[in-house]
Structure formats: structure tokens, C-alpha cells
Motif scaffolding. Structure first.
Motif, PDB file in Angstrom:
ATOM      1  N   UNK A  66       0.771  -1.234   0.000  1.00 43.59           N
ATOM      2  CA  UNK A  66       0.000   0.000   0.000  1.00 43.59           C
ATOM      3  C   UNK A  66       0.802   1.284   0.000  1.00 43.59           C
ATOM      4  N   UNK A  67       2.109   1.205  -0.183  1.00 43.30           N
ATOM      5  CA  UNK A  67       2.950   2.403  -0.222  1.00 43.30           C
ATOM      6  C   UNK A  67       2.952   2.991  -1.623  1.00 43.30           C
ATOM      7  N   UNK A  68       3.032   4.324  -1.686  1.00 44.19           N
ATOM      8  CA  UNK A  68       3.011   5.050  -2.951  1.00 44.19           C
ATOM      9  C   UNK A  68       4.330   5.809  -3.101  1.00 44.19           C
ATOM     10  N   UNK A  69       4.927   5.710  -4.274  1.00 39.50           N
ATOM     11  CA  UNK A  69       6.177   6.413  -4.555  1.00 39.50           C
ATOM     12  C   UNK A  69       5.928   7.910  -4.648  1.00 39.50           C
ATOM     13  N   UNK A  70       6.919   8.678  -4.207  1.00 38.71           N
ATOM     14  CA  UNK A  70       6.845  10.126  -4.386  1.00 38.71           C
ATOM     15  C   UNK A  70       8.244  10.677  -4.601  1.00 38.71           C
ATOM     16  N   UNK A  71       8.346  11.620  -5.499  1.00 37.42           N
ATOM     17  CA  UNK A  71       9.634  12.250  -5.745  1.00 37.42           C
ATOM     18  C   UNK A  71      10.517  11.447  -6.688  1.00 37.42           C
ATOM     19  N   UNK A  72      11.691  12.008  -6.905  1.00 35.60           N
ATOM     20  CA  UNK A  72      12.646  11.428  -7.839  1.00 35.60           C
ATOM     21  C   UNK A  72      13.488  10.353  -7.165  1.00 35.60           C
ATOM     22  N   UNK A  73      14.072   9.511  -7.980  1.00 36.97           N
ATOM     23  CA  UNK A  73      15.010   8.505  -7.495  1.00 36.97           C
ATOM     24  C   UNK A  73      16.268   9.238  -7.015  1.00 36.97           C
ATOM     25  N   UNK A  74      16.834   8.786  -5.890  1.00 38.25           N
ATOM     26  CA  UNK A  74      18.031   9.421  -5.344  1.00 38.25           C
ATOM     27  C   UNK A  74      19.005   8.350  -4.882  1.00 38.25           C
ATOM     28  N   UNK A  75      20.246   8.762  -4.705  1.00 37.76           N
ATOM     29  CA  UNK A  75      21.304   7.861  -4.263  1.00 37.76           C
ATOM     30  C   UNK A  75      21.466   7.959  -2.755  1.00 37.76           C
ATOM     31  N   UNK A  76      21.516   6.809  -2.106  1.00 36.89           N
ATOM     32  CA  UNK A  76      21.834   6.753  -0.681  1.00 36.89           C
ATOM     33  C   UNK A  76      22.847   5.631  -0.498  1.00 36.89           C
ATOM     34  N   UNK A  77      24.048   5.982  -0.091  1.00 37.01           N
ATOM     35  CA  UNK A  77      25.137   5.022   0.124  1.00 37.01           C
ATOM     36  C   UNK A  77      25.424   4.194  -1.129  1.00 37.01           C
ATOM     37  N   UNK A  78      25.296   4.829  -2.296  1.00 36.95           N
ATOM     38  CA  UNK A  78      25.605   4.152  -3.549  1.00 36.95           C
ATOM     39  C   UNK A  78      24.492   3.266  -4.087  1.00 36.95           C
ATOM     40  N   UNK A  79      23.298   3.337  -3.492  1.00 38.23           N
ATOM     41  CA  UNK A  79      22.165   2.511  -3.907  1.00 38.23           C
ATOM     42  C   UNK A  79      20.994   3.432  -4.263  1.00 38.23           C
ATOM     43  N   UNK A  80      20.355   3.171  -5.412  1.00 38.96           N
ATOM     44  CA  UNK A  80      19.207   3.970  -5.843  1.00 38.96           C
ATOM     45  C   UNK A  80      18.027   3.719  -4.901  1.00 38.96           C
ATOM     46  N   UNK A  81      17.397   4.816  -4.458  1.00 40.02           N
ATOM     47  CA  UNK A  81      16.244   4.770  -3.560  1.00 40.02           C
ATOM     48  C   UNK A  81      15.140   5.673  -4.088  1.00 40.02           C
ATOM     49  N   UNK A  82      13.933   5.464  -3.578  1.00 41.29           N
ATOM     50  CA  UNK A  82      12.810   6.352  -3.843  1.00 41.29           C
ATOM     51  C   UNK A  82      11.990   6.454  -2.558  1.00 41.29           C
ATOM     52  N   UNK A  83      11.511   7.658  -2.253  1.00 44.21           N
ATOM     53  CA  UNK A  83      10.669   7.836  -1.066  1.00 44.21           C
ATOM     54  C   UNK A  83       9.293   7.238  -1.345  1.00 44.21           C
ATOM     55  N   UNK A  84       8.723   6.633  -0.316  1.00 40.72           N
ATOM     56  CA  UNK A  84       7.384   6.051  -0.417  1.00 40.72           C
ATOM     57  C   UNK A  84       6.620   6.416   0.847  1.00 40.72           C
ATOM     58  N   UNK A  85       5.293   6.464   0.718  1.00 39.37           N
ATOM     59  CA  UNK A  85       4.440   6.919   1.824  1.00 39.37           C
ATOM     60  C   UNK A  85       3.164   6.087   1.863  1.00 39.37           C
ATOM     61  N   UNK A  86       2.666   5.905   3.078  1.00 36.95           N
ATOM     62  CA  UNK A  86       1.401   5.186   3.274  1.00 36.95           C
ATOM     63  C   UNK A  86       0.645   5.853   4.414  1.00 36.95           C
ATOM     64  N   UNK A  87      -0.610   6.198   4.155  1.00 35.92           N
ATOM     65  CA  UNK A  87      -1.480   6.731   5.201  1.00 35.92           C
ATOM     66  C   UNK A  87      -1.965   5.562   6.053  1.00 35.92           C
ATOM     67  N   UNK A  88      -2.026   5.775   7.363  1.00 37.33           N
ATOM     68  CA  UNK A  88      -2.477   4.732   8.264  1.00 37.33           C
ATOM     69  C   UNK A  88      -3.945   4.939   8.626  1.00 37.33           C
ATOM     70  N   UNK A  89      -4.661   3.851   8.749  1.00 38.64           N
ATOM     71  CA  UNK A  89      -6.059   3.913   9.184  1.00 38.64           C
ATOM     72  C   UNK A  89      -6.077   4.022  10.693  1.00 38.64           C
ATOM     73  N   UNK A  90      -7.004   4.806  11.202  1.00 36.87           N
ATOM     74  CA  UNK A  90      -7.100   4.999  12.662  1.00 36.87           C
ATOM     75  C   UNK A  90      -8.272   4.241  13.199  1.00 36.87           C
TER      76      UNK A  90
END
Length: 144
Positions: free
Chosen positions: A120-144
Motif C-alpha cells: 500500500x505504499x506510494x512512490x513520491x519524488x525522484x530517485x536518489x542515491x543513498x550510500x551508492x544505492x538507488x532509492x525512492x521515497x514512499x508513503x502510506x497513510x495509516x487507518x485509525x
């Protein structure tokens, strides 16, 4: 099926958590050792997946107001593709919601983004490098 426990920095299991993270990130993936452990480890809630008393999976949760940030997710090589990562992530979502978080964010390794999408996570933003590995930020809203 693993047993998942929530621990803090002073817990005796942390040495096994750090050993697993070192094996996965430093040895397997080539992350510089000095980047693997950081100040967030002292304040994070850590999850450990246990099988026969051995740590076979882990992640950490760092709270930032109403957001929980998941990081350092690792599963031992012999335990992958058995649902351990999914169990850890589901436990983390329940624990984060219980503790008042409204959403979870994480920096997914680019090659793992489909795993997180299925949870259920959704990608947001551009791909970026972290410690030499490609990453992408992801987000998920939680149900209360």
C-alpha cells in the motif's frame, strides 16, 4: 512464521540486530560501515523477527510528530521470500498507528519498490542515491 518483538537500543538483542544489518547492508550490498549505524538507532523502536531465538529480520521506526519513518529493513539471506519482510512491515504499521502516527514514510531501495507497493505504499519524488544505492521515497497513510 517468525515471532516479532519490539525492542529499544539497550536491549540485549540489539547486538544480533546490528550483526544482521551489517551482513545485509555492509557485506552483501557494499554500504560503507560508518553509514550503517547512526544516531537514530538510539531513539528508534526496533523490530526483530525471531526464529528459534535467532534474529532473522529487522527494521527500525523513528517517530517525527505524526509520521513514522521506517528504515534499516533487513532479512537474512536464508529467510528471504518467506514473508518475514511483510510480517515486519505489517507489525510496524500496527505499532506506529497505536503510537499515534498517521502515516509511514520510507526510503525504499529502488529494486524493492514493488514489495512496498503491494503493502500500500506510494512512490513520491525522484530517485536518489543513498550510500551508492538507488532509492525512492514512499508513503502510506495509516487507518485509525
Amino acid at each position: 512464521m517468525a515471532t516479532i518483538v519490539e525492542i529499544r537500543a539497550a536491549d540485549p538483542l540489539m547486538s544480533a540486530v546490528f550483526a544482521l544489518r551489517r551482513e545485509v547492508f555492509v557485506v552483501e550490498q557494499g554500504v560503507p560501515e560508518e553509514l550503517e549505524v547512526d544516531e537514530n538507532d538510539k531513539v528508534a523502536a526496533h523490530l526483530a523477527a525471531l526464529s528459534d531465538g535467532h534474529v532473522i529480520g529487522t527494521l527500525r521506526i523513528v517517530r517525527h510528530e505524526c509520521t513514522a519513518k521506517i528504515g534499516r529493513m533487513a532479512v537474512s539471506a536464508h529467510s528471504r521470500k518467506k514473508g518475514i519482510g511483510k510480517e515486519l512491515m505489517e507489525f510496524a504499521a500496527v505499532a506506529s498507528s497505536r503510537d499515534g502516527a498517521q502515516e509511514i514514510v520510507l526510503a525504499a531501495q529502488f529494486t524493492a519498490r514493488e514489495f512496498y507497493r503491494q503493502l500500500g505504499y506510494v512512490e513520491e519524488g525522484a530517485v536518489f542515491d543513498d550510500a551508492g544505492i538507488a532509492h525512492v521515497m514512499m508513503r502510506k497513510k495509516l487507518r485509525r
